[in-house]
Design a protein around this motif. Structure first.
Motif, PDB file in Angstrom:
ATOM      1  N   VAL A 126     -42.312 -19.818  -4.879  1.00  0.00           N
ATOM      2  CA  VAL A 126     -43.136 -21.019  -5.042  1.00  0.00           C
ATOM      3  C   VAL A 126     -43.256 -21.291  -6.538  1.00  0.00           C
ATOM      4  CG1 VAL A 126     -45.393 -22.093  -4.689  1.00  0.00           C
ATOM      5  CG2 VAL A 126     -44.437 -20.575  -2.934  1.00  0.00           C
ATOM      6  N   LEU A 127     -42.723 -22.413  -6.961  1.00  0.00           N
ATOM      7  CA  LEU A 127     -42.772 -22.821  -8.364  1.00  0.00           C
ATOM      8  C   LEU A 127     -44.035 -23.633  -8.606  1.00  0.00           C
ATOM      9  CD1 LEU A 127     -41.467 -23.313 -11.190  1.00  0.00           C
ATOM     10  CD2 LEU A 127     -40.229 -25.229 -10.150  1.00  0.00           C
ATOM     11  N   LEU A 128     -44.915 -23.124  -9.460  1.00  0.00           N
ATOM     12  CA  LEU A 128     -46.163 -23.824  -9.767  1.00  0.00           C
ATOM     13  C   LEU A 128     -45.969 -24.654 -11.025  1.00  0.00           C
ATOM     14  CD1 LEU A 128     -49.210 -24.183  -9.060  1.00  0.00           C
ATOM     15  CD2 LEU A 128     -49.658 -22.390 -10.753  1.00  0.00           C
ATOM     16  N   HIS A 129     -46.255 -25.955 -10.925  1.00  0.00           N
ATOM     17  CA  HIS A 129     -46.008 -26.873 -12.043  1.00  0.00           C
ATOM     18  C   HIS A 129     -47.276 -27.013 -12.877  1.00  0.00           C
ATOM     19  CE1 HIS A 129     -41.971 -27.902 -10.795  1.00  0.00           C
ATOM     20  NE2 HIS A 129     -42.434 -27.845  -9.552  1.00  0.00           N
ATOM     21  N   ALA A 130     -47.436 -26.052 -13.787  1.00  0.00           N
ATOM     22  CA  ALA A 130     -48.588 -26.045 -14.679  1.00  0.00           C
ATOM     23  C   ALA A 130     -48.326 -26.840 -15.949  1.00  0.00           C
ATOM     24  CB  ALA A 130     -48.950 -24.606 -15.047  1.00  0.00           C
ATOM     25  N   TYR A 189     -51.736 -20.511  -3.701  1.00  0.00           N
ATOM     26  CA  TYR A 189     -50.402 -20.849  -3.183  1.00  0.00           C
ATOM     27  C   TYR A 189     -49.450 -19.665  -3.201  1.00  0.00           C
ATOM     28  CZ  TYR A 189     -52.094 -25.626  -4.031  1.00  0.00           C
ATOM     29  OH  TYR A 189     -52.829 -26.789  -4.042  1.00  0.00           O
ATOM     30  N   ARG A 190     -49.917 -18.506  -3.661  1.00  0.00           N
ATOM     31  CA  ARG A 190     -49.064 -17.334  -3.856  1.00  0.00           C
ATOM     32  C   ARG A 190     -47.847 -17.713  -4.697  1.00  0.00           C
ATOM     33  NH1 ARG A 190     -51.912 -14.322  -4.551  1.00  0.00           N
ATOM     34  NH2 ARG A 190     -50.542 -12.535  -4.204  1.00  0.00           N
ATOM     35  N   ALA A 191     -48.120 -18.386  -5.778  1.00  0.00           N
ATOM     36  CA  ALA A 191     -47.064 -18.859  -6.668  1.00  0.00           C
ATOM     37  C   ALA A 191     -46.328 -17.681  -7.296  1.00  0.00           C
ATOM     38  CB  ALA A 191     -47.642 -19.759  -7.753  1.00  0.00           C
ATOM     39  N   THR A 192     -45.022 -17.838  -7.442  1.00  0.00           N
ATOM     40  CA  THR A 192     -44.179 -16.776  -7.995  1.00  0.00           C
ATOM     41  C   THR A 192     -43.653 -17.092  -9.384  1.00  0.00           C
ATOM     42  OG1 THR A 192     -42.156 -17.727  -7.049  1.00  0.00           O
ATOM     43  CG2 THR A 192     -43.402 -16.170  -5.671  1.00  0.00           C
ATOM     44  N   THR A 193     -43.591 -18.389  -9.731  1.00  0.00           N
ATOM     45  CA  THR A 193     -42.851 -18.802 -10.919  1.00  0.00           C
ATOM     46  C   THR A 193     -43.570 -19.947 -11.610  1.00  0.00           C
ATOM     47  OG1 THR A 193     -40.831 -18.299  -9.656  1.00  0.00           O
ATOM     48  CG2 THR A 193     -40.553 -19.480 -11.745  1.00  0.00           C
ATOM     49  N   MET A 194     -43.528 -19.928 -12.945  1.00  0.00           N
ATOM     50  CA  MET A 194     -44.040 -21.054 -13.737  1.00  0.00           C
ATOM     51  C   MET A 194     -43.144 -21.248 -14.949  1.00  0.00           C
ATOM     52  SD  MET A 194     -48.207 -20.771 -13.976  1.00  0.00           S
ATOM     53  CE  MET A 194     -48.215 -19.170 -14.815  1.00  0.00           C
ATOM     54  N   PHE A 195     -43.099 -22.482 -15.438  1.00  0.00           N
ATOM     55  CA  PHE A 195     -42.564 -22.763 -16.768  1.00  0.00           C
ATOM     56  C   PHE A 195     -43.743 -23.116 -17.669  1.00  0.00           C
ATOM     57  CE2 PHE A 195     -41.524 -25.696 -20.128  1.00  0.00           C
ATOM     58  CZ  PHE A 195     -40.457 -25.076 -20.753  1.00  0.00           C
ATOM     59  N   LEU A 196     -43.852 -22.458 -18.825  1.00  0.00           N
ATOM     60  CA  LEU A 196     -44.950 -22.713 -19.744  1.00  0.00           C
ATOM     61  C   LEU A 196     -44.439 -22.839 -21.172  1.00  0.00           C
ATOM     62  CD1 LEU A 196     -47.623 -20.110 -18.512  1.00  0.00           C
ATOM     63  CD2 LEU A 196     -47.496 -22.543 -17.938  1.00  0.00           C
ATOM     64  N   SER A 226     -48.542 -12.168  -6.983  1.00  0.00           N
ATOM     65  CA  SER A 226     -47.337 -12.865  -6.512  1.00  0.00           C
ATOM     66  C   SER A 226     -46.453 -13.333  -7.663  1.00  0.00           C
ATOM     67  CB  SER A 226     -47.733 -14.078  -5.662  1.00  0.00           C
ATOM     68  OG  SER A 226     -48.488 -15.004  -6.437  1.00  0.00           O
ATOM     69  N   LEU A 227     -47.012 -13.444  -8.850  1.00  0.00           N
ATOM     70  CA  LEU A 227     -46.304 -14.025  -9.993  1.00  0.00           C
ATOM     71  C   LEU A 227     -45.260 -13.044 -10.535  1.00  0.00           C
ATOM     72  CD1 LEU A 227     -46.352 -16.563 -11.882  1.00  0.00           C
ATOM     73  CD2 LEU A 227     -47.885 -15.259 -13.364  1.00  0.00           C
ATOM     74  N   VAL A 280     -42.623 -10.085 -16.797  1.00  0.00           N
ATOM     75  CA  VAL A 280     -42.376 -11.291 -15.996  1.00  0.00           C
ATOM     76  C   VAL A 280     -41.753 -12.415 -16.818  1.00  0.00           C
ATOM     77  CG1 VAL A 280     -44.306 -10.738 -14.480  1.00  0.00           C
ATOM     78  CG2 VAL A 280     -44.663 -12.313 -16.394  1.00  0.00           C
ATOM     79  N   PHE A 281     -41.529 -12.206 -18.096  1.00  0.00           N
ATOM     80  CA  PHE A 281     -41.178 -13.321 -18.970  1.00  0.00           C
ATOM     81  C   PHE A 281     -39.659 -13.497 -19.107  1.00  0.00           C
ATOM     82  CE2 PHE A 281     -45.480 -12.231 -20.154  1.00  0.00           C
ATOM     83  CZ  PHE A 281     -46.066 -13.488 -20.208  1.00  0.00           C
TER      84      PHE A 281
END
Length: 519
Positions: free
Chosen positions: A201-205, A246-253, A274-275, A300-301
């Motif tokens: 799940v990609l979280l759009h932060a 959302y049990r998000a796994t991924t973000m772009f920051l 989950s991340l 995780v980075f």
């Protein structure tokens, strides 16, 4: 092959799997494909033709993804605009691109009203999320469009996304990204950067008009979901709540966002287990800050190096090399931008475009199917940027013997003091280690003796203090003497553009008024 087919294929293979998740609503891939087809056909029914551009002024929301994908399916292109820009900046982007339509969120109604009369080509205003008040309602428009795939033969080199650069050195230029460019980017992500799993799940932060939105394509290719936080602005507590929910796994920051989530005490209140991936890029990430982030969130980075002209994936430093317990060699590589990804070739060249030896500093250039078609309506800038068949990134750096790329600075930011090159990034990295420094930018200012002097512009932590003399002495002890700042100014904040990049042009301007700067 075209970008829209990624969604159609995911809908065929995973029709009931969630594609977009927002608040309490989950939209399946089948429904998402249906909605995108309807919007694409509705745009054609409004008079849109192959090659036309559609402007987008939306916050992070699933309608934004539909607005990005629908023009692409209809052989048009999208012009995503950061919602934090000023009205005159949006006016410039819409007029320069010649957009025929604007899809905007209801909260920007007054903003759009302020620029409406000055728009030269926009014939249709489409309102998302509220009463249209004379414009076209988004959901009503979808009801008029056919759910069948648009009757458009999309070619790989058709324009898909008109990506306007951030304009840190002047008016933005429109990088023409084709379907080939975006599909190459998606392939590079899946091979070298972020091998997505279907249950991710990609979280759009971060803004979907930039890096976070570009991450969408390789997630769609794997049938993975995209989720949207409830917050319109970046709030670490609400980002943590969304990861948990959302049990998000991924973000772009962006690096500035990482610094905010690291310093936020709210992360201890949520389950973030989950991340597994935080992709970062778009600006300098100082090594000490990165080590703090690794200590806080674990291994995780993933770092990426790219730009609007070669989106996201010129080089990457994978998760396996982001370890705080690594040896000196690996820790040094944390200061790099990683190695070139599979689909591109990277060189470092001198001012005559001759390739330099390992360790020599010059301009980073790149070629491959990732590189843009050119700049919209700007043949002179296109010829200059793509001379010799290589994209000239404007970034200075060098490579080591193992192919790791070390970005020194932007060419325009280089300081030449007494004939010696001073790279602001190196001085900024040093100052960032001082416990009183929260944010810093280093610029060149006129100096009668040395030509240019080194000036540090510093934002202090609220909890501590430091004098200019203390910071200069700190640099003197950690750098060659000629690199230390001659002066330090203290600011409440640094000016940044909508994507978080420091506007050094604005910082330099007062010092260079009525003077010519050679770099």
């Amino acid at each position: 092959m075209d970008v829209g087919h990624l969604l159609s294929r995911a809908a065929l293979r995973h029709p009931s799997r969630g594609a977009w998740i927002q608040d309490d609503r989950t939209i399946s891939f089948a429904e998402a494909d249906d909605r995108v087809n309807r919007l694409a056909n509705a745009l054609v029914d409004l008079g849109g033709r192959p090659g036309d551009r559609v402007g987008m002024l939306l916050p992070n929301c699933f309608q934004g993804f539909e607005t990005i994908l629908a023009p692409m399916k209809a052989r048009m292109s999208v012009v995503p605009m950061n919602s934090k820009l000023q009205a005159h900046e949006h006016e410039y982007l819409l007029n320069h691109s010649g957009a025929i339509a604007l899809v905007y969120a209801v909260e920007f109604r007054e903003h759009v009203a302020a620029l409406r009369e000055s728009l030269k080509t926009v014939n249709h205003f489409i309102c998302v999320g509220g009463e249209a008040h004379g414009d076209i309602g988004y959901e009503e428009l979808l009801e008029t469009g056919s759910a069948e795939p648009p009757n458009a033969e999309v070619e790989p080199d058709d324009l898909a996304w008109l990506f306007y650069t951030s304009g840190t050195t002047g008016q933005p230029k429109g990088a023409m990204l084709t379907h080939r460019n975006l599909l190459t980017m998606a392939d590079m992500y899946l091979m070298d950067i972020n091998p997505v799993r279907p249950d991710d799940v990609l979280l759009h932060a971060a803004p979907i008009t930039h890096g976070s939105g570009l991450c969408m394509f390789h997630h769609i290719a794997r049938g993975a979901a995209s989720a949207f936080p409830s917050a319109r602005n970046f709030d670490p507590a609400l980002i943590f709540e969304a990861i948990d929910r959302y049990r998000a796994t991924t973000m772009f920051l962006a690096p500035t966002m990482i610094n905010l989530i690291v310093s936020s005490p709210a992360r201890d209140r949520f389950d973030l287990s989950s991340l597994h991936t935080i992709i970062y890029g778009g600006g300098p990430m100082y090594t000490d800050h990165l080590l703090e982030a690794i200590d806080a969130f674990g291994d995780v980075f993933v770092q990426i190096f790219g730009q609007g002209e070669a989106p996201m994936a010129i080089s990457a430093l994978p998760r396996s090399e982001h370890r705080s317990d690594a040896g000196l060699a690996t820790r040094r590589r944390l200061t790099s931008a990683g190695r070139e990804v599979s689909g591109v070739k990277v060189r470092v060249v001198d001012g005559e475009d001759a390739e330099l030896l390992v360790g020599e500093t010059g301009e980073i250039v790149v070629r491959g199917d990732l590189v843009m078609k050119g700049y919209w309506n700007d043949p002179a800038a296109t010829e200059d940027a793509l001379r010799g068949g290589w994209l000239h990134t404007g970034d200075m750096g060098h490579m080591d013997t193992d192919g790791y790329i070390y970005i020194t600075d932007r060419i325009k930011d280089l300081i030449i003091s007494g004939g010696a090159n001073v790279y602001p990034r190196e001085v900024e990295e040093t100052l960032a280690k001082h416990p009183s420094v929260a944010d810093v930018a280093v610029i060149g200012v006129p100096d009668e003796k040395w030509g240019e002097g080194v000036k540090a512009l510093v934002v202090l932590n609220d909890r501590t203090s430091a004098s200019a003399e203390e910071l200069i002495d700190f640099c003197r002890r950690n750098l060659a003497s000629y690199k230390k700042p001659q002066s330090v100014d203290f600011l409440d904040s640094l000016p940044k553009n909508a994507y978080g990049k420091v506007l050094k042009r604005e910082l330099r301007a007062p010092f260079w008024e009525n003077r010519e700067r050679k770099v």
